[in-house]
Design a protein around this motif. Structure first.
Motif, PDB file in Angstrom:
ATOM      1  N   ILE A 136      71.797  48.890 -80.353  1.00 36.38           N
ATOM      2  CA  ILE A 136      71.005  49.759 -81.233  1.00 36.38           C
ATOM      3  C   ILE A 136      70.269  50.850 -80.464  1.00 36.38           C
ATOM      4  O   ILE A 136      69.744  51.784 -81.074  1.00 36.38           O
ATOM      5  CB  ILE A 136      69.983  48.943 -82.059  1.00 36.38           C
ATOM      6  CG1 ILE A 136      69.068  48.145 -81.133  1.00 36.38           C
ATOM      7  CG2 ILE A 136      70.707  48.036 -83.055  1.00 36.38           C
ATOM      8  CD1 ILE A 136      67.909  47.457 -81.860  1.00 36.38           C
ATOM      9  N   TYR A 291      70.149  45.125 -77.948  1.00 35.33           N
ATOM     10  CA  TYR A 291      71.149  44.576 -78.867  1.00 35.33           C
ATOM     11  C   TYR A 291      70.489  43.820 -80.023  1.00 35.33           C
ATOM     12  O   TYR A 291      69.412  43.229 -79.870  1.00 35.33           O
ATOM     13  CB  TYR A 291      72.058  43.586 -78.135  1.00 35.33           C
ATOM     14  CG  TYR A 291      72.941  44.180 -77.085  1.00 35.33           C
ATOM     15  CD1 TYR A 291      74.225  44.627 -77.388  1.00 35.33           C
ATOM     16  CD2 TYR A 291      72.506  44.265 -75.755  1.00 35.33           C
ATOM     17  CE1 TYR A 291      75.054  45.150 -76.407  1.00 35.33           C
ATOM     18  CE2 TYR A 291      73.340  44.789 -74.770  1.00 35.33           C
ATOM     19  CZ  TYR A 291      74.603  45.232 -75.099  1.00 35.33           C
ATOM     20  OH  TYR A 291      75.415  45.745 -74.128  1.00 35.33           O
ATOM     21  N   CYS A 292      71.186  43.820 -81.148  1.00 36.31           N
ATOM     22  CA  CYS A 292      70.923  42.865 -82.227  1.00 36.31           C
ATOM     23  C   CYS A 292      71.991  41.778 -82.149  1.00 36.31           C
ATOM     24  O   CYS A 292      73.188  42.086 -82.101  1.00 36.31           O
ATOM     25  CB  CYS A 292      70.985  43.537 -83.594  1.00 36.31           C
ATOM     26  SG  CYS A 292      69.526  44.506 -84.013  1.00 36.31           S
ATOM     27  N   ALA A 306      68.994  44.267 -89.465  1.00 34.83           N
ATOM     28  CA  ALA A 306      69.691  44.640 -88.232  1.00 34.83           C
ATOM     29  C   ALA A 306      70.598  45.849 -88.453  1.00 34.83           C
ATOM     30  O   ALA A 306      70.641  46.766 -87.624  1.00 34.83           O
ATOM     31  CB  ALA A 306      70.500  43.450 -87.714  1.00 34.83           C
ATOM     32  N   ASN A 307      71.324  45.867 -89.543  1.00 43.02           N
ATOM     33  CA  ASN A 307      72.219  46.991 -89.811  1.00 43.02           C
ATOM     34  C   ASN A 307      71.462  48.245 -90.206  1.00 43.02           C
ATOM     35  O   ASN A 307      71.926  49.367 -89.926  1.00 43.02           O
ATOM     36  CB  ASN A 307      73.234  46.600 -90.890  1.00 43.02           C
ATOM     37  CG  ASN A 307      74.366  45.759 -90.335  1.00 43.02           C
ATOM     38  OD1 ASN A 307      75.345  46.291 -89.833  1.00 43.02           O
ATOM     39  ND2 ASN A 307      74.217  44.440 -90.413  1.00 43.02           N
ATOM     40  N   ILE A 309      68.674  49.111 -88.797  1.00 46.27           N
ATOM     41  CA  ILE A 309      68.267  49.659 -87.502  1.00 46.27           C
ATOM     42  C   ILE A 309      69.390  50.510 -86.912  1.00 46.27           C
ATOM     43  O   ILE A 309      69.145  51.553 -86.297  1.00 46.27           O
ATOM     44  CB  ILE A 309      67.895  48.535 -86.516  1.00 46.27           C
ATOM     45  CG1 ILE A 309      66.667  47.772 -87.007  1.00 46.27           C
ATOM     46  CG2 ILE A 309      67.634  49.099 -85.121  1.00 46.27           C
ATOM     47  CD1 ILE A 309      66.340  46.541 -86.175  1.00 46.27           C
ATOM     48  N   ALA A 310      70.641  50.075 -87.094  1.00 39.72           N
ATOM     49  CA  ALA A 310      71.784  50.769 -86.509  1.00 39.72           C
ATOM     50  C   ALA A 310      72.179  52.026 -87.289  1.00 39.72           C
ATOM     51  O   ALA A 310      73.003  52.813 -86.807  1.00 39.72           O
ATOM     52  CB  ALA A 310      72.974  49.821 -86.421  1.00 39.72           C
ATOM     53  N   LYS A 311      71.580  52.212 -88.463  1.00 40.82           N
ATOM     54  CA  LYS A 311      71.901  53.370 -89.297  1.00 40.82           C
ATOM     55  C   LYS A 311      70.908  54.505 -89.044  1.00 40.82           C
ATOM     56  O   LYS A 311      69.932  54.329 -88.308  1.00 40.82           O
ATOM     57  CB  LYS A 311      71.943  52.940 -90.756  1.00 40.82           C
ATOM     58  CG  LYS A 311      73.133  52.027 -91.049  1.00 40.82           C
ATOM     59  CD  LYS A 311      73.167  51.573 -92.506  1.00 40.82           C
ATOM     60  CE  LYS A 311      74.369  50.680 -92.770  1.00 40.82           C
ATOM     61  NZ  LYS A 311      74.399  50.179 -94.160  1.00 40.82           N
ATOM     62  N   GLN A 315      67.756  54.605 -86.337  1.00 40.36           N
ATOM     63  CA  GLN A 315      68.004  55.323 -85.101  1.00 40.36           C
ATOM     64  C   GLN A 315      67.000  56.459 -84.884  1.00 40.36           C
ATOM     65  O   GLN A 315      66.591  56.739 -83.752  1.00 40.36           O
ATOM     66  CB  GLN A 315      69.429  55.875 -85.106  1.00 40.36           C
ATOM     67  CG  GLN A 315      70.505  54.799 -85.076  1.00 40.36           C
ATOM     68  CD  GLN A 315      70.570  54.077 -83.748  1.00 40.36           C
ATOM     69  OE1 GLN A 315      71.087  54.587 -82.768  1.00 40.36           O
ATOM     70  NE2 GLN A 315      70.021  52.868 -83.698  1.00 40.36           N
ATOM     71  N   PRO A 325      68.322  56.376 -78.885  1.00 42.48           N
ATOM     72  CA  PRO A 325      69.130  55.664 -79.891  1.00 42.48           C
ATOM     73  C   PRO A 325      70.575  55.526 -79.450  1.00 42.48           C
ATOM     74  O   PRO A 325      71.083  56.356 -78.682  1.00 42.48           O
ATOM     75  CB  PRO A 325      69.012  56.556 -81.131  1.00 42.48           C
ATOM     76  CG  PRO A 325      68.696  57.914 -80.592  1.00 42.48           C
ATOM     77  CD  PRO A 325      67.897  57.703 -79.337  1.00 42.48           C
ATOM     78  N   TYR A 326      71.236  54.499 -79.951  1.00 42.64           N
ATOM     79  CA  TYR A 326      72.626  54.276 -79.575  1.00 42.64           C
ATOM     80  C   TYR A 326      73.551  55.269 -80.253  1.00 42.64           C
ATOM     81  O   TYR A 326      74.548  55.698 -79.684  1.00 42.64           O
ATOM     82  CB  TYR A 326      73.045  52.849 -79.928  1.00 42.64           C
ATOM     83  CG  TYR A 326      74.456  52.515 -79.498  1.00 42.64           C
ATOM     84  CD1 TYR A 326      74.738  52.287 -78.157  1.00 42.64           C
ATOM     85  CD2 TYR A 326      75.505  52.441 -80.417  1.00 42.64           C
ATOM     86  CE1 TYR A 326      76.031  51.991 -77.737  1.00 42.64           C
ATOM     87  CE2 TYR A 326      76.790  52.148 -80.006  1.00 42.64           C
ATOM     88  CZ  TYR A 326      77.051  51.920 -78.670  1.00 42.64           C
ATOM     89  OH  TYR A 326      78.333  51.632 -78.260  1.00 42.64           O
TER      90      TYR A 326
END
Length: 340
Positions: A136, A291-292, A306-307, A309-311, A315, A325-326
Motif C-alpha cells: 500500500i 503491506y496489508c 484494506a482495499n 487503503i489501496a484505492k 493512497q 503511496p504504492y
C-alpha cells in the motif's frame, strides 16, 4: 452436544408423528425438522464465526506494527468518517504477537512492513485460509539524533559499523566530537523496525553494539533522543513529519533527522533525508514497503478497509502524510524558495 441434540430432535419427531392431535401433526413435524437442522448447523460451525460486520459496518479489531501508527490512525479516521457505521480498533503489537494473532485466526488484517514468508503462507493454507498480501505504500527507516549533536550526516557503512559494535564512540566517526559513547535506541526488541535493520542493513547478522537501548514505542524513541545528547534513534519516518507543513518537507523540530549517504564518507552533497522524492528515486537507501495481510474469507470490514487503503482515497492520504503511496502518478518539481 451435537449427538445429544440430534437424539432430542429425533425423540421429538417420533412423539409428534404419533400424536393423537391430528390437526397439529404437520406443524409439529415441521418444528421437529427445524430443531434437527439447527443442531446440524451448530455441529458444522457458524461460517461467520460469530461475526456481524459487513463491508461498511460493524466493529472489528486488527493488528498493526506500532512504527506505522500515525499513518494507520489517519487512514482509520477517514474511513470511519466515510462509513459512520464502521468501527476499526487497531491493536499495535510486535511482529511475533501479530503473526500469532493471524495464525490463530484471531485477527483478519495485519498492516506491517513485510510480506508473508513461504512458511507462513503454507501454514495458513493448512487452515484452509488463502491469505491476500498487497503493498500500500513506502516509508523510510530514519535515523535521528539530538539537536545538540552537530553530526547529522552518516554513511551506510558507518551505520553498519555502529550496529556491529566496531564503532562505539562518536569520536571514532568525528575526532572533534565530545558526545562520548553512541547509544542506539530502538522501539522494542521484537519490532518490525529491528527486523528490518537485521535483515536489510546487517544482511542477517545480529546487532553487536554494546550500547543498545530498547524503548517501548516509537514515541518513546523520539523522547529519549530529545533528552539524550549521545543517542541515535531508529524509527519509521511517518513518526517524524510535521503535520502543519502541507509540503511534507518539514520534520519535527525537537530532533535532527540524519542525512544518509551510500558513499564511503557522508557529506552534505551526497547524503539524503527520507523525503518522498528520495524514497521514490532511490537516493534514500532505507525504504520499507508497507503491506496489508488479509485473511478474511467473509470479505467484510477488514477486507473493505484494506482495499480502500489501496484505492485512490487511501493512497492520497498516504501521500499527504509524507509517505510514498504504492499507486498513483507522482510528479516532483524543483522550486526555489526565497526567505527573508
Amino acid at each position: 452436544m451435537f449427538r445429544q441434540g440430534c437424539v432430542q430432535a429425533s425423540l421429538l419427531t417420533n412423539i409428534f408423528l404419533h400424536s393423537t392431535m391430528q390437526k397439529y401433526s404437520i406443524y409439529y413435524l415441521i418444528l421437529a425438522i427445524a430443531l434437527t437442522l439447527s443442531f446440524t448447523a451448530c455441529s458444522n460451525g457458524d461460517n461467520r464465526g460469530g461475526r456481524t460486520d459487513t463491508p461498511t459496518s460493524g466493529t472489528i479489531q486488527f493488528v498493526a506494527d506500532e512504527s506505522l501508527a500515525p499513518i494507520i490512525e489517519e487512514l482509520r479516521e477517514q474511513f470511519e468518517f466515510e462509513y459512520p457505521q464502521a468501527h476499526l480498533e487497531p491493536l499495535y503489537i510486535d511482529e511475533t504477537a501479530a503473526m500469532d494473532s493471524i495464525n490463530k485466526l484471531k485477527s483478519c488484517l495485519y498492516i506491517t512492513s513485510r510480506a508473508l514468508t513461504q512458511q507462513e503462507t503454507a501454514y495458513l493454507k493448512t487452515l484452509k485460509q488463502l491469505p491476500e498480501v498487497f503493498p500500500i505504500g513506502y516509508d523510510g527507516l530514519a535515523f535521528i539524533s539530538n539537536l545538540s549533536n552537530p553530526d547529522t550526516c552518516i554513511s551506510v557503512n558507518d551505520i553498519k559499523r555502529i550496529l556491529s559494535g566496531e564503532v562505539t564512540k562518536w569520536s571514532e566517526l568525528n575526532p572533534s566530537s565530545t558526545k562520548g559513547d553512541i547509544e542506539v535506541v530502538f522501539d522494542n526488541k521484537l519490532s518490525a523496525t529491528l527486523r528490518y535493520v537485521v535483515d536489510s542493513i546487517m544482511e542477517g547478522r545480529q546487532i553487536e553494539s554494546p550500547n543498545i537501548v530498547a524503548a517501548k514505542t516509537s514515541k518513546e524513541v523520539v523522547e529519549y533522543v530529545d533528552q539524550t545528547p549521545n543517542a541515535i534513534g531508529v524509527i519509521g519516518s511517518n513518526w517524524l513529519n510535521d503535520r502543519r507543513d502541507s509540503t511534507n518537507t518539514t520534520f519535527r523540530k525537537n530532533i535532527h533527522v540524519m542525512s544518509v549517504s551510500t558513499q564511503e564518507k557522508a557529506t552534505w552533497e551526497n547524503s539524503w533525508k527520507p523525503y518522498q522524492a528520495y524514497l521514490l528515486d532511490g537516493r534514500y537507501p532505507f525504504a520499507r514497503t508497507i503491506y496489508c495481510i488479509l485473511v478474511d474469507p467473509q470479505r467484510a470490514l477488514p477486507y473493505s478497509f484494506a482495499n480502500w487503503i489501496a484505492k485512490p482515497k487511501g493512497q492520497l492520504i498516504i501521500f499527504k502524510a509524507g509517505l510514498l503511496p504504492y499507486r498513483g502518478d507522482i510528479t516532483f518539481k524543483r522550486v526555489s524558495v526565497k526567505t527573508q
